[in-house]
Motif scaffolding. Structure first.
Motif, PDB file in Angstrom:
ATOM      1  N   THR A 177       0.837  -1.193   0.000  1.00  0.00           N
ATOM      2  CA  THR A 177       0.000   0.000   0.000  1.00  0.00           C
ATOM      3  C   THR A 177       0.873   1.244   0.000  1.00  0.00           C
ATOM      4  O   THR A 177       1.789   1.357   0.806  1.00  0.00           O
ATOM      5  N   PRO A 178       0.646   2.224  -0.891  1.00  0.00           N
ATOM      6  CA  PRO A 178       1.447   3.441  -0.891  1.00  0.00           C
ATOM      7  C   PRO A 178       1.348   4.169   0.443  1.00  0.00           C
ATOM      8  O   PRO A 178       0.356   4.064   1.156  1.00  0.00           O
ATOM      9  N   LEU A 179       2.404   4.929   0.744  1.00  0.00           N
ATOM     10  CA  LEU A 179       2.428   5.653   2.011  1.00  0.00           C
ATOM     11  C   LEU A 179       1.322   6.693   2.061  1.00  0.00           C
ATOM     12  O   LEU A 179       0.758   6.968   3.119  1.00  0.00           O
ATOM     13  N   THR A 180       0.998   7.276   0.918  1.00  0.00           N
ATOM     14  CA  THR A 180      -0.060   8.284   0.870  1.00  0.00           C
ATOM     15  C   THR A 180      -0.872   8.066  -0.393  1.00  0.00           C
ATOM     16  O   THR A 180      -0.465   7.355  -1.310  1.00  0.00           O
ATOM     17  N   GLN A 181      -2.054   8.689  -0.439  1.00  0.00           N
ATOM     18  CA  GLN A 181      -2.892   8.606  -1.627  1.00  0.00           C
ATOM     19  C   GLN A 181      -2.984   9.960  -2.312  1.00  0.00           C
ATOM     20  O   GLN A 181      -3.884  10.189  -3.119  1.00  0.00           O
ATOM     21  N   ASP A 182      -2.063  10.863  -1.989  1.00  0.00           N
ATOM     22  CA  ASP A 182      -2.103  12.165  -2.648  1.00  0.00           C
ATOM     23  C   ASP A 182      -1.444  12.070  -4.016  1.00  0.00           C
ATOM     24  O   ASP A 182      -0.822  11.079  -4.366  1.00  0.00           O
ATOM     25  N   THR A 183      -1.627  13.117  -4.807  1.00  0.00           N
ATOM     26  CA  THR A 183      -1.091  13.159  -6.159  1.00  0.00           C
ATOM     27  C   THR A 183       0.137  14.059  -6.177  1.00  0.00           C
ATOM     28  O   THR A 183       0.101  15.180  -5.658  1.00  0.00           O
ATOM     29  N   ILE A 184       1.213  13.563  -6.768  1.00  0.00           N
ATOM     30  CA  ILE A 184       2.493  14.276  -6.759  1.00  0.00           C
ATOM     31  C   ILE A 184       2.842  14.737  -8.168  1.00  0.00           C
ATOM     32  O   ILE A 184       2.337  14.209  -9.162  1.00  0.00           O
ATOM     33  N   ALA A 185       3.719  15.726  -8.233  1.00  0.00           N
ATOM     34  CA  ALA A 185       4.169  16.258  -9.523  1.00  0.00           C
ATOM     35  C   ALA A 185       5.623  16.677  -9.408  1.00  0.00           C
ATOM     36  O   ALA A 185       6.090  17.065  -8.329  1.00  0.00           O
ATOM     37  N   ALA A 186       6.337  16.592 -10.517  1.00  0.00           N
ATOM     38  CA  ALA A 186       7.740  17.024 -10.550  1.00  0.00           C
ATOM     39  C   ALA A 186       8.190  17.133 -11.989  1.00  0.00           C
ATOM     40  O   ALA A 186       7.587  16.551 -12.906  1.00  0.00           O
ATOM     41  N   ILE A 187       9.256  17.886 -12.192  1.00  0.00           N
ATOM     42  CA  ILE A 187       9.891  17.959 -13.506  1.00  0.00           C
ATOM     43  C   ILE A 187      10.781  16.736 -13.658  1.00  0.00           C
ATOM     44  O   ILE A 187      11.621  16.456 -12.799  1.00  0.00           O
ATOM     45  N   ALA A 188      10.620  15.986 -14.748  1.00  0.00           N
ATOM     46  CA  ALA A 188      11.345  14.734 -14.929  1.00  0.00           C
ATOM     47  C   ALA A 188      12.582  14.873 -15.800  1.00  0.00           C
ATOM     48  O   ALA A 188      13.323  13.909 -15.964  1.00  0.00           O
ATOM     49  N   THR A 189      12.808  16.051 -16.371  1.00  0.00           N
ATOM     50  CA  THR A 189      13.961  16.268 -17.234  1.00  0.00           C
ATOM     51  C   THR A 189      14.972  17.181 -16.541  1.00  0.00           C
ATOM     52  O   THR A 189      14.620  17.932 -15.628  1.00  0.00           O
ATOM     53  N   PRO A 190      16.250  17.138 -16.952  1.00  0.00           N
ATOM     54  CA  PRO A 190      17.287  17.938 -16.288  1.00  0.00           C
ATOM     55  C   PRO A 190      17.035  19.431 -16.451  1.00  0.00           C
ATOM     56  O   PRO A 190      16.376  19.859 -17.405  1.00  0.00           O
ATOM     57  N   PRO A 191      17.540  20.237 -15.519  1.00  0.00           N
ATOM     58  CA  PRO A 191      17.386  21.685 -15.648  1.00  0.00           C
ATOM     59  C   PRO A 191      18.177  22.226 -16.826  1.00  0.00           C
ATOM     60  O   PRO A 191      19.144  21.608 -17.269  1.00  0.00           O
ATOM     61  N   GLY A 192      17.754  23.367 -17.319  1.00  0.00           N
ATOM     62  CA  GLY A 192      18.449  23.984 -18.445  1.00  0.00           C
ATOM     63  C   GLY A 192      17.539  24.120 -19.645  1.00  0.00           C
ATOM     64  O   GLY A 192      16.353  23.786 -19.607  1.00  0.00           O
ATOM     65  N   VAL A 193      18.105  24.602 -20.738  1.00  0.00           N
ATOM     66  CA  VAL A 193      17.354  24.846 -21.964  1.00  0.00           C
ATOM     67  C   VAL A 193      17.465  23.631 -22.872  1.00  0.00           C
ATOM     68  O   VAL A 193      18.546  23.077 -23.066  1.00  0.00           O
ATOM     69  N   GLY A 194      16.327  23.197 -23.423  1.00  0.00           N
ATOM     70  CA  GLY A 194      16.309  22.069 -24.344  1.00  0.00           C
ATOM     71  C   GLY A 194      15.074  22.113 -25.209  1.00  0.00           C
ATOM     72  O   GLY A 194      14.224  23.002 -25.072  1.00  0.00           O
ATOM     73  N   ALA A 195      14.972  21.162 -26.133  1.00  0.00           N
ATOM     74  CA  ALA A 195      13.826  21.152 -27.039  1.00  0.00           C
ATOM     75  C   ALA A 195      12.534  20.825 -26.296  1.00  0.00           C
ATOM     76  O   ALA A 195      11.497  21.445 -26.547  1.00  0.00           O
ATOM     77  N   ILE A 196      12.592  19.842 -25.372  1.00  0.00           N
ATOM     78  CA  ILE A 196      11.391  19.372 -24.683  1.00  0.00           C
ATOM     79  C   ILE A 196      11.698  19.186 -23.208  1.00  0.00           C
ATOM     80  O   ILE A 196      12.791  18.765 -22.832  1.00  0.00           O
ATOM     81  N   ALA A 197      10.728  19.505 -22.367  1.00  0.00           N
ATOM     82  CA  ALA A 197      10.803  19.222 -20.937  1.00  0.00           C
ATOM     83  C   ALA A 197       9.555  18.442 -20.550  1.00  0.00           C
ATOM     84  O   ALA A 197       8.500  18.567 -21.181  1.00  0.00           O
ATOM     85  N   ILE A 198       9.683  17.609 -19.521  1.00  0.00           N
ATOM     86  CA  ILE A 198       8.571  16.744 -19.110  1.00  0.00           C
ATOM     87  C   ILE A 198       8.196  17.034 -17.663  1.00  0.00           C
ATOM     88  O   ILE A 198       9.066  17.076 -16.787  1.00  0.00           O
ATOM     89  N   VAL A 199       6.898  17.244 -17.445  1.00  0.00           N
ATOM     90  CA  VAL A 199       6.354  17.346 -16.098  1.00  0.00           C
ATOM     91  C   VAL A 199       5.509  16.097 -15.867  1.00  0.00           C
ATOM     92  O   VAL A 199       4.643  15.767 -16.681  1.00  0.00           O
ATOM     93  N   ARG A 200       5.786  15.430 -14.762  1.00  0.00           N
ATOM     94  CA  ARG A 200       5.164  14.130 -14.488  1.00  0.00           C
ATOM     95  C   ARG A 200       4.245  14.219 -13.283  1.00  0.00           C
ATOM     96  O   ARG A 200       4.612  14.821 -12.271  1.00  0.00           O
TER      97      ARG A 200
END
Length: 474
Positions: free
Chosen positions: A8-31
């Motif tokens: 069972t997960p520790l919590t049932q809340d919904t999380i978000a974060a940037i999944a790609t490295p910092p800096g300038v690039g063609a595409i960035a991913i938020v998960r």
């Protein structure tokens, strides 16, 4: 190999974060991950083609991401429709993953936006304002482990792949992620469970248990398990070098060619070379790939009695680097005899952690010393032999893998050592004709130690230590 038990997960809340490295690039991913992932996407999504409710899992959709409605009204009361330009953050591609067919085993959303540092931060901020919280380091992978998508050894392999410094390190981490290590551990645990079940069954026959255990050949059946786990534990030396790299320090008197050798190994001018003694006053570090092993080379100040303060400090640091090194390369000048201090220095070295290199083989030989490697940093003569000797000395004579698996984590090595110690105790208990309770107890200890590797036996402190080393978006 059986799947880890569902947790069972520790919590049932919904999380978000940037999944790609910092800096300038063609595409960035938020998960995003959690039960509210789709609802939160619905608050931010603008598209005339497909609503969030009608999105199929594992398919990409094009649209726009806007700021949450409450934020729009607070900042710009005059905006009446979400399509108004000031509310739009970016054009994106989005893909939804329905549980359990996702990385974490939960509902997930991934937003692919433009890679500028400002826009991806604004997309993340919109997700947070809509009801997610910022993920902790490694929380996505931790949830994958807790939801039975992977075991603990596989979860650790994710971080190893991310931080791999060489192709060999990446390859071994990929093998671990595929479950090869886990398969070996589970096979051993299964064999121990069968043996323990038999031993525990004899407890009901106290007058016959010893004879029954001896007749069943428990000691002999433990031998192949001990052999495989022992060989697996021995791979840690090579595995640690593959994962963390090797520290090799170049030492010697001034003007023997330490800096020239370092430049020759690297194939570039990294250290300053000059015939003035004391040119290198502080250590110089550089990374070098030796047959798949990342070698952290350190060129040090020439060892001699120095009156000048800066040079003396550099020599003191040279001694410190020698103590930290996996291997010390002692460079000598083969075109002149060794002086007394060089001879004494070589005698004091640990032969298992040092290698004597006789440089300047292109000049007339004036130095006779056994068990050395003759090279010329100037012409390149002897360099292939030196690299071969470095590999042999660093990796040692132990096995480098067992069925393609190499142990790279100290935690795994310690758990294997504990299991082997318990198996030895169980074997001794059989030899000494001890009660079956003692044999069963030691077999249980061995199984628990192995269970720590794959996460069947764990604590919140251990999980925090492991996943705390991950990046936030993983």
């Amino acid at each position: 190999m059986g799947s880890p038990p569902m947790k069972t997960p520790l919590t049932q809340d919904t999380i978000a974060a940037i999944a790609t490295p910092p800096g300038v690039g063609a595409i960035a991913i938020v998960r995003l991950s959690g039960p509210q992932s789709r609802r939160i996407l619905g608050e931010l999504w603008i598209s005339s083609c497909r609503s969030v409710e009608n999105m199929e899992t594992h398919r990409f959709y094009y649209g726009k991401i806007r700021k949450p409605a409450l934020e729009i009204q607070a900042i710009s009361p005059d905006i009446h429709t979400p399509e108004d330009a000031p509310s739009i953050i970016d054009e994106v591609m989005v893909v939804c993953f329905e549980a359990p067919r996702s990385y974490t085993g939960e509902d997930m959303v991934e937003l692919y936006c433009h890679g500028g540092s400002v826009v991806v931060q604004e997309v993340l901020a919109a997700c947070l304002d809509a009801g997610t919280r910022l993920a902790h380091p490694g929380e996505f992978t931790r949830r994958a482990f807790l939801n039975g998508k992977m075991d603990l050894a596989q979860a650790e392999a994710v971080a190893s792949i991310i931080h791999a410094g060489s192709e060999s390190a990446r390859r071994h981490a990929t093998e671990q992620l595929s479950g090869r290590l886990s398969q070996i551990i589970h096979q051993s645990m299964s064999s121990l469970t069968q043996l323990r079940a038999f031993v525990e069954a004899t407890i009901d026959f106290p007058e016959e248990d010893i004879e029954m255990i001896a007749h069943a050949g428990i000691k002999e059946r433990l031998l192949p398990i001990q052999s495989q786990l022992g060989r697996l534990a021995e791979t840690y030396h090579a595995g640690r070098l593959l994962k963390d790299g090797a520290r090799v320090v170049l030492v010697g008197a001034p003007n023997v060619g330490k800096s020239s050798l370092m430049n020759a190994l690297l194939g570039q001018d990294r250290s300053i070379v000059h015939d003035v003694p004391g040119t290198t006053r502080d250590y110089v570090d550089a990374a070098w790939n030796l047959n798949g092993i990342v070698v952290h080379l350190t060129d040090t100040a020439g060892l001699r009695s120095a009156d000048e303060t800066v040079e003396r400090i550099g020599i003191e640091r040279s001694h410190q680097k020698m103590e930290e090194a996996d291997l010390v390369l002692v460079i000598c000048d083969g075109s002149r005899p060794l002086n007394a201090s060089e001879t004494e220095f070589i005698k004091q070295l640990d032969p298992e952690r040092s290698l004597v290199v006789m440089n300047k083989s292109d000049l007339p030989k004036q130095c006779e010393l056994s068990e050395t490697i003759s090279i010329s940093a100037q012409t390149g003569a002897g360099m292939p032999e030196l690299q071969e000797a470095l590999c042999a000395r660093l990796l040692g004579s132990g096995p480098q893998d067992v069925e393609g698996v190499t142990i790279t984590a100290l935690r795994h090595k310690q758990a294997l050592d504990e299991a082997l110690e318990a198996l030895t105790a169980a074997s001794n208990a059989v030899i000494e004709a001890s009660s079956s309770e003692f044999v069963a107890h030691h077999l249980t200890q061995a199984s628990q130690a192995l269970g720590e590797i794959v996460g069947e036996v764990t604590t919140d402190e251990l999980l925090g230590e492991i996943f705390g080393k991950f990046c936030i978006g993983k």
